[in-house]
Write a protein that holds these residues in place. Structure first.
Motif, PDB file in Angstrom:
ATOM      1  N   THR A   1       0.668  -1.284   0.078  1.00 60.05           N
ATOM      2  CA  THR A   1       0.126  -0.055  -0.096  1.00 60.05           C
ATOM      3  C   THR A   1       0.694   1.270   0.047  1.00 60.05           C
ATOM      4  O   THR A   1       0.379   2.327  -0.484  1.00 60.05           O
ATOM      5  N   ASN A   2       2.114   1.109   0.708  1.00 58.89           N
ATOM      6  CA  ASN A   2       2.968   2.232   0.641  1.00 58.89           C
ATOM      7  C   ASN A   2       3.704   2.401  -0.527  1.00 58.89           C
ATOM      8  O   ASN A   2       4.284   3.540  -0.962  1.00 58.89           O
ATOM      9  N   PHE A   3       3.769   1.561  -1.655  1.00 60.38           N
ATOM     10  CA  PHE A   3       4.221   1.770  -2.737  1.00 60.38           C
ATOM     11  C   PHE A   3       3.372   2.611  -3.895  1.00 60.38           C
ATOM     12  O   PHE A   3       4.076   3.311  -4.505  1.00 60.38           O
ATOM     13  N   GLY A   4       2.158   2.646  -3.606  1.00 58.85           N
ATOM     14  CA  GLY A   4       1.368   3.519  -4.414  1.00 58.85           C
ATOM     15  C   GLY A   4      -0.171   2.950  -4.576  1.00 58.85           C
ATOM     16  O   GLY A   4      -0.279   1.690  -4.211  1.00 58.85           O
ATOM     17  N   ASP A   5      -1.126   3.798  -4.854  1.00 59.46           N
ATOM     18  CA  ASP A   5      -2.421   3.412  -4.970  1.00 59.46           C
ATOM     19  C   ASP A   5      -2.978   2.516  -6.334  1.00 59.46           C
ATOM     20  O   ASP A   5      -3.962   2.195  -6.391  1.00 59.46           O
ATOM     21  N   THR A   6      -1.839   2.606  -7.324  1.00 56.49           N
ATOM     22  CA  THR A   6      -2.223   1.984  -8.573  1.00 56.49           C
ATOM     23  C   THR A   6      -1.425   0.717  -9.048  1.00 56.49           C
ATOM     24  O   THR A   6      -0.187   0.658  -8.371  1.00 56.49           O
ATOM     25  N   ALA A   7      -1.933  -0.291  -9.581  1.00 59.82           N
ATOM     26  CA  ALA A   7      -1.144  -1.366  -9.799  1.00 59.82           C
ATOM     27  C   ALA A   7      -1.155  -1.815 -11.447  1.00 59.82           C
ATOM     28  O   ALA A   7      -2.118  -1.680 -11.977  1.00 59.82           O
ATOM     29  N   LEU A   8      -0.156  -2.318 -11.932  1.00 57.89           N
ATOM     30  CA  LEU A   8      -0.213  -2.852 -13.443  1.00 57.89           C
ATOM     31  C   LEU A   8       0.026  -4.213 -13.284  1.00 57.89           C
ATOM     32  O   LEU A   8       1.215  -4.642 -12.773  1.00 57.89           O
ATOM     33  N   ILE A   9      -0.948  -4.978 -13.761  1.00 59.71           N
ATOM     34  CA  ILE A   9      -0.540  -6.305 -13.884  1.00 59.71           C
ATOM     35  C   ILE A   9      -0.240  -6.811 -15.317  1.00 59.71           C
ATOM     36  O   ILE A   9      -0.957  -6.531 -16.200  1.00 59.71           O
ATOM     37  N   ILE A  10       0.919  -7.491 -15.444  1.00 58.76           N
ATOM     38  CA  ILE A  10       1.260  -8.064 -16.785  1.00 58.76           C
ATOM     39  C   ILE A  10       0.766  -9.303 -17.074  1.00 58.76           C
ATOM     40  O   ILE A  10       0.853 -10.299 -16.364  1.00 58.76           O
ATOM     41  N   LEU A  11       0.170  -9.501 -18.192  1.00 61.22           N
ATOM     42  CA  LEU A  11      -0.749 -10.713 -18.319  1.00 61.22           C
ATOM     43  C   LEU A  11       0.134 -11.672 -19.188  1.00 61.22           C
ATOM     44  O   LEU A  11      -0.522 -12.854 -19.654  1.00 61.22           O
ATOM     45  N   ASP A  12       1.232 -11.301 -19.719  1.00 63.55           N
ATOM     46  CA  ASP A  12       1.839 -12.168 -20.561  1.00 63.55           C
ATOM     47  C   ASP A  12       3.142 -11.903 -20.282  1.00 63.55           C
ATOM     48  O   ASP A  12       3.779 -10.981 -20.957  1.00 63.55           O
ATOM     49  N   SER A  13       3.901 -12.435 -19.347  1.00 60.33           N
ATOM     50  CA  SER A  13       5.133 -12.228 -18.791  1.00 60.33           C
ATOM     51  C   SER A  13       6.307 -12.359 -19.775  1.00 60.33           C
ATOM     52  O   SER A  13       7.411 -11.686 -20.095  1.00 60.33           O
ATOM     53  N   GLU A  14       5.931 -13.588 -20.580  1.00 59.22           N
ATOM     54  CA  GLU A  14       7.285 -13.871 -21.660  1.00 59.22           C
ATOM     55  C   GLU A  14       7.302 -12.821 -22.664  1.00 59.22           C
ATOM     56  O   GLU A  14       8.447 -12.245 -23.019  1.00 59.22           O
ATOM     57  N   GLU A  15       5.981 -12.256 -23.012  1.00 59.30           N
ATOM     58  CA  GLU A  15       6.205 -11.204 -24.119  1.00 59.30           C
ATOM     59  C   GLU A  15       6.638  -9.898 -23.580  1.00 59.30           C
ATOM     60  O   GLU A  15       7.294  -9.250 -24.272  1.00 59.30           O
TER      61      GLU A  15
END
Length: 227
Positions: A113-127
Motif C-alpha cells: 500500500t505504501n508503494f502506490g495506489d495503482t497497480a499494473l498486472i502483466i498478463l503475458d510475462s514472456e512477451e
C-alpha cells in the motif's frame, strides 16, 4: 459475464502512483541504479524503497590474508562494495509458478500500500520480457532477468558466493530476507561505462498485455493456477 483475468506465464505486478503506472503501460521503463537504492535508504531512512546493502557483499565473519604481506585481516559484519553500483534495475512483484493458489498476506498488504495506489498486472510475462530485451538490445545493452533470492545476513551463504562466480552482476539478484515479502523479479542492465542514476527504455504501448487496477483491489485478489 465472468470478470476473471487469465495470465500467461508467471504474474508480474508493479505498484506505483496512477501517473507512473499509466506511463509504464505506455511503454516507459524506468530503471534506477543500484547505488540510487543504496543512497535512498541512507539519505531518507526509507527501507521500503531503499536498501543500503544493494551492490554490496555482506561479510558476517571472515579472515583474509594479504596477498603480498601475508598479514591476516579479520572482518566482521561489514559490507564490501562491488563494481555493480552503476548497474540498473527495474523491479516488479513476482508470483512464482510453484504456487497453485496465491493471496497476499497481511504484511504484503500493509507494505505494498505504501508503494502506490495503482497497480499494473502483466498478463503475458514472456512477451513483456521479450519487448524489454528487444529495446535493450537495440541500444546495445546487456540485459538479465531473474527472481530475487533472499538470504540471512547473519550467516555467509555459499550460494551467494557461488552465484558471484558466475558473474558479479548476480549480486543484483540477492537481497536480505527482511525484503522477502516483496517477492521481487528484477530486470538488470549492467552499467559499465554508464554514470547516470537512472536509465530509460521505451518498449512501446503494452496495454495489449497488461491491465491497470487499484492497489487495494489487487491486494485482495486470489490468483489461481489454471490446470
Amino acid at each position: 459475464m465472468s470478470n476473471q483475468k487469465y495470465i500467461k506465464g508467471f504474474p508480474l505486478i508493479k505498484f506505483k502512483s496512477d501517473e507512473l503506472i499509466k506511463s509504464l503501460q505506455s511503454g516507459k521503463i524506468y530503471l534506477n541504479s543500484l547505488k540510487w537504492f543504496r543512497d535512498y535508504e541512507n539519505d531518507s531512512g526509507d527501507v521500503v524503497v531503499g536498501d543500503s546493502f544493494e551492490a554490496m557483499i555482506h561479510i558476517n565473519e571472515a579472515t583474509f590474508v594479504h596477498q603480498e604481506s601475508g598479514e591476516q585481516i579479520e572482518m566482521s559484519d561489514c559490507l564490501i562494495p562491488t563494481t555493480e553500483s552503476n548497474s540498473y534495475v527495474f523491479c516488479m512483484t513476482y508470483i512464482a509458478p510453484r504456487f497453485e493458489s496465491f493471496q497476499f498476506d497481511n504484511q504484503q498488504k500493509s507494505e505494498f500500500t505504501n508503494f502506490g495506489d495503482t497497480a499494473l498486472i502483466i498478463l503475458d510475462s514472456e512477451e513483456f520480457i521479450n519487448r524489454i530485451r528487444a529495446a535493450a538490445n537495440a541500444k546495445g545493452y546487456e540485459i538479465y532477468f531473474s527472481a530475487v533470492h533472499y538470504y540471512d545476513e547473519s550467516a555467509d551463504l555459499a550460494n551467494v558466493w557461488f552465484s558471484l562466480m558466475q558473474g558479479t552482476h548476480n549480486i543484483a539478484f540477492w537481497k536480505r530476507k527482511a525484503y522477502s515479502y516483496q517477492q521481487e523479479f528484477r530486470i538488470l542492465i549492467p552499467g559499465s561505462g554508464l554514470a547516470d542514476d537512472h536509465l530509460e527504455l521505451d518498449i512501446g504501448d503494452i496495454s495489449d498485455i497488461s491491465i491497470i487496477q487499484s492497489t487495494d483491489k489487487v491486494l485482495e485478489m486470489k490468483i489461481e493456477k489454471v490446470k
